[in-house]
Scaffold this motif. Structure first.
Motif, PDB file in Angstrom:
ATOM      1  N   SER A 150       2.390  -2.753   6.096  1.00 27.33           N
ATOM      2  CA  SER A 150       1.777  -3.155   4.823  1.00 27.33           C
ATOM      3  C   SER A 150       2.187  -2.246   3.667  1.00 27.33           C
ATOM      4  O   SER A 150       1.706  -2.411   2.553  1.00 27.33           O
ATOM      5  CB  SER A 150       0.249  -3.165   4.960  1.00 27.33           C
ATOM      6  OG  SER A 150      -0.231  -1.870   5.229  1.00 27.33           O
ATOM      7  N   LEU A 151       3.061  -1.283   3.932  1.00 30.55           N
ATOM      8  CA  LEU A 151       3.493  -0.373   2.866  1.00 30.55           C
ATOM      9  C   LEU A 151       4.322  -1.112   1.822  1.00 30.55           C
ATOM     10  O   LEU A 151       4.954  -2.124   2.127  1.00 30.55           O
ATOM     11  CB  LEU A 151       4.333   0.770   3.441  1.00 30.55           C
ATOM     12  CG  LEU A 151       3.618   1.821   4.292  1.00 30.55           C
ATOM     13  CD1 LEU A 151       4.626   2.830   4.820  1.00 30.55           C
ATOM     14  CD2 LEU A 151       2.544   2.524   3.490  1.00 30.55           C
TER      15      LEU A 151
ATOM     16  N   THR B 201      -2.916   5.398   2.782  1.00 34.33           N
ATOM     17  CA  THR B 201      -3.884   4.432   3.304  1.00 34.33           C
ATOM     18  C   THR B 201      -3.663   4.134   4.788  1.00 34.33           C
ATOM     19  O   THR B 201      -4.398   3.346   5.368  1.00 34.33           O
ATOM     20  CB  THR B 201      -3.787   3.110   2.530  1.00 34.33           C
ATOM     21  OG1 THR B 201      -2.476   2.564   2.722  1.00 34.33           O
ATOM     22  CG2 THR B 201      -4.037   3.313   1.060  1.00 34.33           C
ATOM     23  N   LEU B 202      -2.663   4.742   5.370  1.00 33.18           N
ATOM     24  CA  LEU B 202      -2.373   4.461   6.778  1.00 33.18           C
ATOM     25  C   LEU B 202      -3.507   4.946   7.671  1.00 33.18           C
ATOM     26  O   LEU B 202      -4.221   5.899   7.332  1.00 33.18           O
ATOM     27  CB  LEU B 202      -1.078   5.159   7.202  1.00 33.18           C
ATOM     28  CG  LEU B 202       0.226   4.675   6.552  1.00 33.18           C
ATOM     29  CD1 LEU B 202       1.383   5.562   6.985  1.00 33.18           C
ATOM     30  CD2 LEU B 202       0.493   3.234   6.919  1.00 33.18           C
ATOM     31  N   SER B 203      -3.646   4.296   8.815  1.00 28.87           N
ATOM     32  CA  SER B 203      -4.631   4.752   9.791  1.00 28.87           C
ATOM     33  C   SER B 203      -4.173   6.097  10.361  1.00 28.87           C
ATOM     34  O   SER B 203      -3.009   6.495  10.193  1.00 28.87           O
ATOM     35  CB  SER B 203      -4.754   3.725  10.917  1.00 28.87           C
ATOM     36  OG  SER B 203      -3.542   3.660  11.637  1.00 28.87           O
TER      37      SER B 203
ATOM     38  N   PHE C 114       8.259   2.465  -0.169  1.00 28.48           N
ATOM     39  CA  PHE C 114       7.830   3.367   0.901  1.00 28.48           C
ATOM     40  C   PHE C 114       8.454   2.943   2.232  1.00 28.48           C
ATOM     41  O   PHE C 114       8.844   3.780   3.052  1.00 28.48           O
ATOM     42  CB  PHE C 114       6.308   3.389   1.012  1.00 28.48           C
ATOM     43  CG  PHE C 114       5.618   4.029  -0.167  1.00 28.48           C
ATOM     44  CD1 PHE C 114       5.939   5.314  -0.580  1.00 28.48           C
ATOM     45  CD2 PHE C 114       4.661   3.337  -0.880  1.00 28.48           C
ATOM     46  CE1 PHE C 114       5.314   5.902  -1.671  1.00 28.48           C
ATOM     47  CE2 PHE C 114       4.028   3.914  -1.969  1.00 28.48           C
ATOM     48  CZ  PHE C 114       4.357   5.202  -2.370  1.00 28.48           C
TER      49      PHE C 114
ATOM     50  N   ILE D   5       2.534   8.923  13.392  1.00 28.79           N
ATOM     51  CA  ILE D   5       3.904   8.422  13.567  1.00 28.79           C
ATOM     52  C   ILE D   5       4.747   8.811  12.363  1.00 28.79           C
ATOM     53  O   ILE D   5       5.864   9.316  12.480  1.00 28.79           O
ATOM     54  CB  ILE D   5       3.885   6.880  13.749  1.00 28.79           C
ATOM     55  CG1 ILE D   5       3.195   6.504  15.049  1.00 28.79           C
ATOM     56  CG2 ILE D   5       5.300   6.316  13.703  1.00 28.79           C
ATOM     57  CD1 ILE D   5       2.939   5.015  15.206  1.00 28.79           C
ATOM     58  N   TYR D   6       4.189   8.589  11.186  1.00 30.82           N
ATOM     59  CA  TYR D   6       4.896   8.865   9.928  1.00 30.82           C
ATOM     60  C   TYR D   6       5.202  10.363   9.813  1.00 30.82           C
ATOM     61  O   TYR D   6       6.316  10.762   9.470  1.00 30.82           O
ATOM     62  CB  TYR D   6       4.004   8.405   8.769  1.00 30.82           C
ATOM     63  CG  TYR D   6       4.724   8.068   7.486  1.00 30.82           C
ATOM     64  CD1 TYR D   6       5.041   6.757   7.168  1.00 30.82           C
ATOM     65  CD2 TYR D   6       5.071   9.051   6.575  1.00 30.82           C
ATOM     66  CE1 TYR D   6       5.680   6.429   5.988  1.00 30.82           C
ATOM     67  CE2 TYR D   6       5.712   8.739   5.390  1.00 30.82           C
ATOM     68  CZ  TYR D   6       6.019   7.429   5.100  1.00 30.82           C
ATOM     69  OH  TYR D   6       6.655   7.114   3.932  1.00 30.82           O
TER      70      TYR D   6
ATOM     71  N   GLN E 223      -1.158   5.805  12.615  1.00 27.10           N
ATOM     72  CA  GLN E 223       0.085   5.505  11.898  1.00 27.10           C
ATOM     73  C   GLN E 223       0.553   6.718  11.094  1.00 27.10           C
ATOM     74  O   GLN E 223       1.749   6.942  10.946  1.00 27.10           O
ATOM     75  CB  GLN E 223      -0.137   4.310  10.969  1.00 27.10           C
ATOM     76  CG  GLN E 223      -0.440   3.015  11.709  1.00 27.10           C
ATOM     77  CD  GLN E 223       0.796   2.188  11.990  1.00 27.10           C
ATOM     78  OE1 GLN E 223       1.403   1.652  11.104  1.00 27.10           O
ATOM     79  NE2 GLN E 223       1.167   2.117  13.251  1.00 27.10           N
TER      80      GLN E 223
ATOM     81  N   ASN F 150      -7.091   2.287   7.134  1.00 25.52           N
ATOM     82  CA  ASN F 150      -6.518   1.788   8.385  1.00 25.52           C
ATOM     83  C   ASN F 150      -5.325   0.874   8.130  1.00 25.52           C
ATOM     84  O   ASN F 150      -5.156  -0.143   8.804  1.00 25.52           O
ATOM     85  CB  ASN F 150      -7.575   1.064   9.230  1.00 25.52           C
ATOM     86  CG  ASN F 150      -8.642   2.018   9.718  1.00 25.52           C
ATOM     87  OD1 ASN F 150      -8.359   3.195   9.985  1.00 25.52           O
ATOM     88  ND2 ASN F 150      -9.856   1.549   9.810  1.00 25.52           N
ATOM     89  N   GLY F 151      -4.561   1.243   7.125  1.00 21.77           N
ATOM     90  CA  GLY F 151      -3.364   0.472   6.824  1.00 21.77           C
ATOM     91  C   GLY F 151      -2.282   0.679   7.880  1.00 21.77           C
ATOM     92  O   GLY F 151      -2.387   1.565   8.734  1.00 21.77           O
TER      93      GLY F 151
ATOM     94  N   THR G  87       0.837  -1.203   0.000  1.00 20.87           N
ATOM     95  CA  THR G  87       0.000   0.000   0.000  1.00 20.87           C
ATOM     96  C   THR G  87       0.870   1.251   0.000  1.00 20.87           C
ATOM     97  O   THR G  87       2.097   1.187   0.123  1.00 20.87           O
ATOM     98  CB  THR G  87      -0.908   0.020   1.240  1.00 20.87           C
ATOM     99  OG1 THR G  87      -0.081  -0.042   2.399  1.00 20.87           O
ATOM    100  CG2 THR G  87      -1.878  -1.136   1.234  1.00 20.87           C
ATOM    101  N   SER G  88       0.215   2.380  -0.104  1.00 20.91           N
ATOM    102  CA  SER G  88       0.926   3.659  -0.060  1.00 20.91           C
ATOM    103  C   SER G  88       0.601   4.368   1.258  1.00 20.91           C
ATOM    104  O   SER G  88      -0.376   4.035   1.931  1.00 20.91           O
ATOM    105  CB  SER G  88       0.528   4.516  -1.253  1.00 20.91           C
ATOM    106  OG  SER G  88      -0.870   4.647  -1.295  1.00 20.91           O
ATOM    107  N   PRO G  89       1.399   5.357   1.643  1.00 18.81           N
ATOM    108  CA  PRO G  89       1.211   5.987   2.959  1.00 18.81           C
ATOM    109  C   PRO G  89      -0.164   6.632   3.161  1.00 18.81           C
ATOM    110  O   PRO G  89      -0.595   6.794   4.296  1.00 18.81           O
ATOM    111  CB  PRO G  89       2.323   7.035   3.002  1.00 18.81           C
ATOM    112  CG  PRO G  89       3.397   6.490   2.127  1.00 18.81           C
ATOM    113  CD  PRO G  89       2.664   5.797   1.015  1.00 18.81           C
TER     114      PRO G  89
END
Lengths: 283, 114
Positions: B38-39, A40-42, B43, A48-49, A45, B33-34, A36-38
């Protein structure tokens, strides 16, 4: 004439199975995405990023790279988002360096000309280690010559002097004039309002301000969290009756005896006002 | 009666299969909610590079490990090794590669001290 219908139990069974199948596939065992790409992060997360991007910005000093990384997170990622996260981190006594990076990045959004001095990275020297030669049959071998390896990148690590955590270098910030009383009934808060300017008179974001009180407690905050006021602005909410000491930057003078002023109200009473202090970097 | 019961169970299985096919294949839901784990590899490599650059001192290594565990909870050094390989494949600059190597060296020291 008798109409032929499918048995009701079959339809019921299919519907039950269908509902259970959807429940399993969407809730209990949903599809787990990989690669996935950033964006899509929750939310957690992404925080944090984002904090890591900001902290890296302090060490790289590369605003364009930081903005590119922020763009990967999708959404607006406005200065306000960065400021909000920085404020949250400061309030939770989180990583102050990341909070500072977020404030500086927010400042860089409003002032693209802003340039920071990157924190110096520790330097690493890799000294190839000579391999240990063991003699399997010592009686047959008279001498052994150690052959330096051609590529042993991580054989030893020689730490150099540690990084000096000073994002900006230069003359210390000095108080301009006297602290100014601000009696403003609109805000309803008693603020210690600090403006930090460089020698040219431009606001400087990311400057650490240390507040100490007489009982020994101290806290830190940074300029740049309110770019809509000024990139060099920061404030701290005072409590009436407490005397504060303040230092801007690491080498600035300690300003002592700061106390929330009492402002006269129209009805003869008094209310707690704010203090405004302006600091400028000497030439 | 027995025939009806078998038919009912078969109908449930048929519905279940259709429901799973719909939820997993036809409409699996949005990607949300990744996690950092899972990146995509490139990335993740940039993430590891940021960790390397933002935590450059020996004293920072524990914090760096905590962040690397967002990628994988198993072996932080392997994570950096994978990132280093990907970075080389993608043509990262020498400075970036050195940062990753520095992190790898710090991890070796840190693990040795544990």
């Amino acid at each position: 004439m008798k109409e032929k219908r499918p048995p009701l139990y079959l339809i019921t069974g299919i519907i039950i199975g269908l509902l259970v199948g959807i429940l399993i596939s969407r809730v209990i065992l949903p599809v787990r995405y990989t690669d996935t790409s950033p964006d899509t992060l929750s939310a957690a997360q992404k925080e944090i990023y984002r904090a890591l991007i900001a902290r890296t910005y302090l060490y790289e000093g590369d605003a364009a790279r930081a903005f590119t990384r922020l763009a990967l997170l999708g959404g607006t990622n406005s200065g306000n988002d960065l400021v909000a996260q920085a404020q949250q981190m400061v309030a939770e006594n989180g990583d102050t360096l990341s909070a500072k990076g977020l404030a500086l990045l927010a400042g860089a959004m409003t002032d693209p000309k802003q340039v920071i001095t990157p924190l110096s990275n520790a330097q690493f020297a890799f000294t190839p280690e000579l391999p240990t030669v063991t003699n399997a049959a010592p009686t047959n071998v008279k001498t052994q010559t150690a052959i330096p390896p051609t590529s042993t990148p991580f054989a030893t690590y020689t730490p150099r002097p540690t990084a000096t955590p000073k994002p900006t270098q230069g003359a210390p910030y000095q108080l301009v004039g006297e602290p100014k009383q601000v009696c403003d009934t609109k805000s309803g808060r008693s603020l210690l309002m600090v403006y930090v300017y460089d020698s040219k008179g431009d606001g400087v974001s990311g400057v650490q301000i240390e507040i100490t009180v007489t009982d020994g407690g101290s806290s830190y905050f940074f300029t740049g969290l309110y770019p809509e006021i000024s990139s060099g602005y920061a404030d701290y909410e005072m409590v009436a009756g407490i005397i504060y000491n303040l230092r801007v930057g690491s080498g600035g003078d300690l300003i002592t005896g700061l106390e929330a002023p009492q402002c006269p109200a129209g009805d003869g009473n008094a209310y707690t006002g704010s203090l405004e202090l302006k600091f400028k970097q000497s030439e | 009666m027995r025939r009806s019961l078998i038919g009912f169970l078969l109908a449930i299985l048929l519905g279940l299969a259709a429901g799973l096919f719909y939820g997993w294949v036809i409409n699996p839901g949005p990607v949300k909610n990744g996690t950092i784990s899972s990146l995509r590899a490139d990335f993740q490599t940039d993430y590891v590079l940021m960790v390397a650059e933002a935590y450059p001192n020996e004293t920072d290594t524990a914090a760096a490990v905590t962040l690397l565990q967002q990628v994988n909870t198993k072996d932080p050094r392997q994570i950096v090794q994978n990132a280093l390989l990907t970075a080389q494949q993608l043509g990262y600059s020498e400075a970036d590669l050195q940062s990753l190597k520095g992190l790898q060296a710090r991890l070796m020291n840190w693990e040795g001290a544990q």
